[in-house]
Enzyme design. Structure first.
Site, PDB file in Angstrom:
ATOM      1  N   GLU A  63      17.806 -17.680  -7.329  1.00  0.00           N
ATOM      2  CA  GLU A  63      17.362 -16.329  -7.675  1.00  0.00           C
ATOM      3  C   GLU A  63      16.855 -16.280  -9.132  1.00  0.00           C
ATOM      4  OE1 GLU A  63      16.542 -13.769  -6.214  1.00  0.00           O
ATOM      5  OE2 GLU A  63      16.763 -12.118  -7.607  1.00  0.00           O
ATOM      6  N   LYS A 122       6.083  -4.318  -3.734  1.00  0.00           N
ATOM      7  CA  LYS A 122       7.520  -4.131  -3.563  1.00  0.00           C
ATOM      8  C   LYS A 122       7.961  -4.242  -2.109  1.00  0.00           C
ATOM      9  CE  LYS A 122      11.554  -3.059  -5.172  1.00  0.00           C
ATOM     10  NZ  LYS A 122      12.229  -4.177  -5.846  1.00  0.00           N
ATOM     11  N   CYS A 179       0.837  -1.192   0.000  1.00  0.00           N
ATOM     12  CA  CYS A 179       0.000   0.000   0.000  1.00  0.00           C
ATOM     13  C   CYS A 179       0.880   1.255   0.000  1.00  0.00           C
ATOM     14  CB  CYS A 179      -0.946   0.100   1.181  1.00  0.00           C
ATOM     15  SG  CYS A 179      -2.040  -1.294   1.323  1.00  0.00           S
ATOM     16  N   TRP A 215      -2.552  -2.893  -1.668  1.00  0.00           N
ATOM     17  CA  TRP A 215      -2.211  -4.315  -1.792  1.00  0.00           C
ATOM     18  C   TRP A 215      -3.049  -4.995  -0.729  1.00  0.00           C
ATOM     19  CZ3 TRP A 215      -0.133  -8.236   1.254  1.00  0.00           C
ATOM     20  CH2 TRP A 215       0.336  -9.353   0.565  1.00  0.00           C
ATOM     21  N   GLU A 260       8.210 -15.150 -10.606  1.00  0.00           N
ATOM     22  CA  GLU A 260       7.430 -14.012 -10.113  1.00  0.00           C
ATOM     23  C   GLU A 260       6.966 -13.081 -11.217  1.00  0.00           C
ATOM     24  OE1 GLU A 260       9.467 -11.401  -7.384  1.00  0.00           O
ATOM     25  OE2 GLU A 260      11.330 -11.605  -8.480  1.00  0.00           O
ATOM     26  N   LYS A 294      13.134 -15.097 -10.155  1.00  0.00           N
ATOM     27  CA  LYS A 294      12.858 -14.029 -11.119  1.00  0.00           C
ATOM     28  C   LYS A 294      11.864 -14.503 -12.159  1.00  0.00           C
ATOM     29  CE  LYS A 294      13.881 -11.355  -9.430  1.00  0.00           C
ATOM     30  NZ  LYS A 294      14.473 -11.137  -8.204  1.00  0.00           N
ATOM     31  N   HIS A 329      18.462 -36.478  -6.538  1.00  0.00           N
ATOM     32  CA  HIS A 329      17.716 -36.921  -5.354  1.00  0.00           C
ATOM     33  C   HIS A 329      16.226 -36.599  -5.480  1.00  0.00           C
ATOM     34  CE1 HIS A 329      21.454 -37.977  -3.415  1.00  0.00           C
ATOM     35  NE2 HIS A 329      21.926 -36.791  -3.772  1.00  0.00           N
ATOM     36  N   ASN A 366      -1.800   2.075   5.497  1.00  0.00           N
ATOM     37  CA  ASN A 366      -0.889   1.025   5.035  1.00  0.00           C
ATOM     38  C   ASN A 366      -0.534   0.197   6.265  1.00  0.00           C
ATOM     39  OD1 ASN A 366       1.246  -0.483   3.963  1.00  0.00           O
ATOM     40  ND2 ASN A 366       2.719   1.166   4.316  1.00  0.00           N
ATOM     41  N   GLY A 367      -0.818  -1.098   6.241  1.00  0.00           N
ATOM     42  CA  GLY A 367      -0.491  -1.937   7.390  1.00  0.00           C
ATOM     43  C   GLY A 367      -1.673  -2.824   7.758  1.00  0.00           C
ATOM     44  N   ARG A 415       4.128  -0.269  -4.598  1.00  0.00           N
ATOM     45  CA  ARG A 415       3.852  -0.795  -3.260  1.00  0.00           C
ATOM     46  C   ARG A 415       2.558  -1.599  -3.189  1.00  0.00           C
ATOM     47  NH1 ARG A 415       6.834   1.702   0.626  1.00  0.00           N
ATOM     48  NH2 ARG A 415       5.326   1.085   2.187  1.00  0.00           N
TER      49      ARG A 415
HETATM   50  C1  F6R Z   1      11.815 -10.691  -5.399  1.00  0.00           C
HETATM   51  C2  F6R Z   1      11.771  -9.709  -4.342  1.00  0.00           C
HETATM   52  C3  F6R Z   1      11.358 -10.155  -2.989  1.00  0.00           C
HETATM   53  C4  F6R Z   1      12.111  -9.342  -1.918  1.00  0.00           C
HETATM   54  C5  F6R Z   1      11.556  -9.695  -0.526  1.00  0.00           C
HETATM   55  C6  F6R Z   1      12.323  -8.977   0.552  1.00  0.00           C
HETATM   56  O1  F6R Z   1      12.239 -10.121  -6.596  1.00  0.00           O
HETATM   57  O2  F6R Z   1      12.016  -8.554  -4.556  1.00  0.00           O
HETATM   58  O3  F6R Z   1      11.554 -11.515  -2.821  1.00  0.00           O
HETATM   59  O4  F6R Z   1      13.463  -9.621  -1.998  1.00  0.00           O
HETATM   60  O5  F6R Z   1      10.208  -9.337  -0.463  1.00  0.00           O
HETATM   61  O6  F6R Z   1      12.255  -7.603   0.392  1.00  0.00           O
HETATM   62  P1  F6R Z   1      13.319  -6.645   1.035  1.00  0.00           P
HETATM   63  O7  F6R Z   1      14.619  -6.916   0.391  1.00  0.00           O
HETATM   64  O8  F6R Z   1      12.805  -5.264   0.740  1.00  0.00           O
HETATM   65  O9  F6R Z   1      13.345  -6.951   2.490  1.00  0.00           O
END
Ligand code: F6R
Length: 612
Positions: free
Chosen positions: A485, A607, A2, A73, A492, A489, A508, A99-100, A27
């Site tokens: 990772e 984010k 949010c 969100w 997501e 990527k 395994h 937000n929260g 956000r």
């Molecule tokens: C994936 C991604 C998330 C963040 C996770 C932690 O691309 O961005 O997996 O890495 O939500 O977020 P931060 O780093 O802001 O604590």
């Protein structure tokens, strides 16, 4: 999670709010709304993006010098028009954006229902605004007092802004656990979840601390108090953010821009912190606590998501170079499993946003048990940066694409510097080895640039595999977290199921998945385990899997086996993730674009994850 924005002053609030919401859309983007006060209190809200909200305001009266806006969100209640913020109190006099999460909202709601309140939405936010209204009514108090009393009753996290129909000269904002910045202009105030909606109007800001609220007035006066009613004075800080940094700068998407920004981001992360020629590394935060860090019995690295992946690379780096035992913990598990934490431990908390709720809670727990907390964050002034004893900023610049890219590579850069500084100080690394790595670090931005030139080759590869239903990513050693990772990527942003595995673990279990339809991405640049990776490639080939291998330039052995090779410049093995992640970021990006996905705002994500 949010984005919130508020404005009071002499300008038109509507364009400021809409522009601000677009900047904060990373956000949360499942619904958006605004409330404008101009005699009447007009609320517009709509499921979907801010652009949908804009559409419904076309031709409507939106003139006002005070207003609040929100991009959501969803946590409580599905993302629809009704659950979108702002929410009004029962009397329609108060409007709130939030937000929260209010954790005890159900009990408060039940109590308010008994007192005759009806609720339009499924949100905890509507409960909070009605609680404030009820307190104001029953205690015949000012709005400010009612907000303070109500916030003392709620459990949970919030950043809120409240607008009162009866008082067009006043906004109230409060925070606990969710970020809030107040921009101070001339007889005007901007309130937002981060500085991006504020930057083009003023550089003067105040960051509210947890459990504080601010009352801002049209005449340019303001007061900040704690929830205990104690007045606070905060220094006004100067924003260092540039407008350019938060815009797309000619790229089609933020994610692509941020992938391409990595060479510069790494240079910024290293600047002034190391010198290969003179053979030194000096991280300010680390130096201050070096003797305690050096004498730690072990390190714990805690983080979530991509930051957790960089933490895993940190484990490899620190154990390899500095010879200190490291445990890497998902913050969400660490905080709830009653971990053993000693005073002699050092906890490294890694977070791009610096606001991740689980990581913050893990820090609080470790702090209670007297461990030293070292924060590695990107967002300056973020909560994690503020609650840590020491730390380093990654200096990647704003990362707006929801999928983390440059934050990841700068986190690894920082972890490398941390490992090297500790190693140098403990004497676990020879001078010549240290210099070799430092020289190579200086070369990495150039090698990333070279790797970025593979973009069109990777795009062709993406066209071949864009319809795959699954992907497997395999790597060993330093490249194992890169496999994780790379898979994250892809899943997501393209919604293709993908898994990352240590290459040797494949036999395994996951090997059962391999058939002629399964693309398997190998990270095969390791010098140390090269022959072993060749064997793993053979195992996939024998089962007719499609092999995409990231190899060092000039590789012949894997080229002979793979369906496709992506040749990257060779580097020191300890630094290889900084290079090998780049083609995986580009592959995910192109596949997602070809599948018509919104790469900057993938579904269901946001984010900054400020809820647990
Ligand atoms: C994936 C991604 C998330 C963040 C996770 C932690 O691309 O961005 O997996 O890495 O939500 O977020 P931060 O780093 O802001 O604590």
């Amino acid at each position: 999670m949010c984005g919130i924005v508020g404005y009071i002053g002499n300008k038109e609030a509507f364009p400021i709010l809409i522009k601000g919401l677009k900047r904060l859309e990373y956000r949360g983007y499942d619904s958006a709304g605004i409330a404008l006060l101009n005699g009447d209190l007009n609320v517009f809200k709509k499921a979907g993006k801010v652009s949908e909200l804009e559409k419904i305001t076309n031709g409507k009266s939106v003139g006002a010098n005070i207003g609040i806006g929100h991009t959501r969100w969803a946590t409580h209640g599905e993302p629809n028009d009704v659950n979108a913020h702002p929410h009004l109190s029962q009397s329609n006099e108060l409007a709130i954006i939030h937000n929260g999460i209010i954790e005890n909202y159900a009990a408060i709601k039940a109590e308010l229902e008994k007192r005759g309140y009806n609720f339009q939405s499924d949100t905890d936010t509507e409960v909070l605004i009605n609680l404030i209204e009820e307190v104001r009514k029953t205690e015949k108090s000012s709005l400010e007092d009612a907000v303070r009393v109500a916030l003392n009753e709620v459990v949970g996290a919030y950043a809120i802004v409240i607008l009162d129909k009866k008082d067009p000269n006043h906004l109230i904002a409060a925070r606990k656990g969710s970020p809030l910045v107040i921009g101070i202009g001339e007889d005007e105030f901007y309130i937002a979840s981060d500085a991006s909606p504020i930057i083009e109007y003023t550089q003067n800001v105040i960051y509210l601390d947890d459990q504080e609220y601010a009352s801002v007035h049209r005449d340019g006066t303001y007061v900040i108090k704690t929830l205990g009613n104690v007045e606070k004075s905060h220094a006004i800080q100067k924003l260092e953010l540039s407008l350019e940094a938060i815009e797309k700068g000619g790229y089609e998407h933020f994610m692509l821009k941020e992938i391409h920004e990595q060479p510069k981001a790494l240079e910024d992360a290293m600047r002034g912190r190391m010198n290969a020629l003179q053979g030194w590394i000096k991280l300010g935060g680390l130096s201050e606590y070096l003797s305690r860090i050096e004498n730690a019995e072990r390190f714990v690295i805690t983080a979530c998501g991509t930051s957790w992946h960089s933490g895993l690379i940190g484990e490899y780096l620190i154990e390899d170079l500095a010879r200190v035992p490291v445990e890497v913990e998902y913050a969400s598990e660490f905080r709830y499993r009653n971990p053993i934490i000693k005073e002699s431990d050092v906890v490294f908390a890694i977070s791009q946003s610096g606001e991740t709720a689980d990581t913050l809670a893990a820090i609080e727990l470790a702090k209670e048990r007297q461990a030293l907390i070292y924060g590695i964050c990107n967002v300056i002034g973020s909560s994690i940066a503020r609650v840590s004893h020491a730390g380093s900023y990654t200096h990647a610049g704003p990362e707006i694409g929801v999928a983390s890219t440059k934050a990841f590579s700068t986190q690894i850069t920082l972890l490398t510097l941390i490992a090297l500084q500790i190693a140098q100080s403990k004497g676990t690394i020879s001078t010549s080895r240290l210099r070799t790595i430092l020289y190579e670090m200086e070369n990495i931005p150039k090698k990333i640039k070279e790797t970025l030139e593979l973009d069109s080759q990777i795009k062709e590869l993406a066209a071949i595999y864009k319809d795959a239903r699954n992907f497997l990513y395999l790597g060993r050693g330093y490249n194992f977290p890169v496999a994780l990772e790379g898979a994250l990527k892809l899943k997501e942003i393209s919604y293709i199921h993908a898994e990352g595995y240590p290459a040797a673990e494949m036999k395994h279990g996951p090997i059962a998945l391999i058939d002629e339809e399964m693309p398997v991405v190998f990270l095969a640049t390791n010098q140390s385990a090269y022959e072993k990776i060749v064997s793993n490639v053979q195992e996939v080939k024998a089962r007719k899997g499609k092999i995409i291998a990231v190899v060092n330039k000039g590789d012949t052995q894997i080229r002979a086996l793979a369906d496709h090779v992506i040749e990257v410049p060779e580097t020191e093995e300890v630094l290889s993730p900084l290079v090998t992640i780049v083609p995986l970021q580009l592959l995910a990006y192109h596949i997602a674009i070809m599948r018509g996905c919104n790469v900057d705002q993938p579904r269901n994500l946001a984010k900054s994850v400020t809820v647990e």
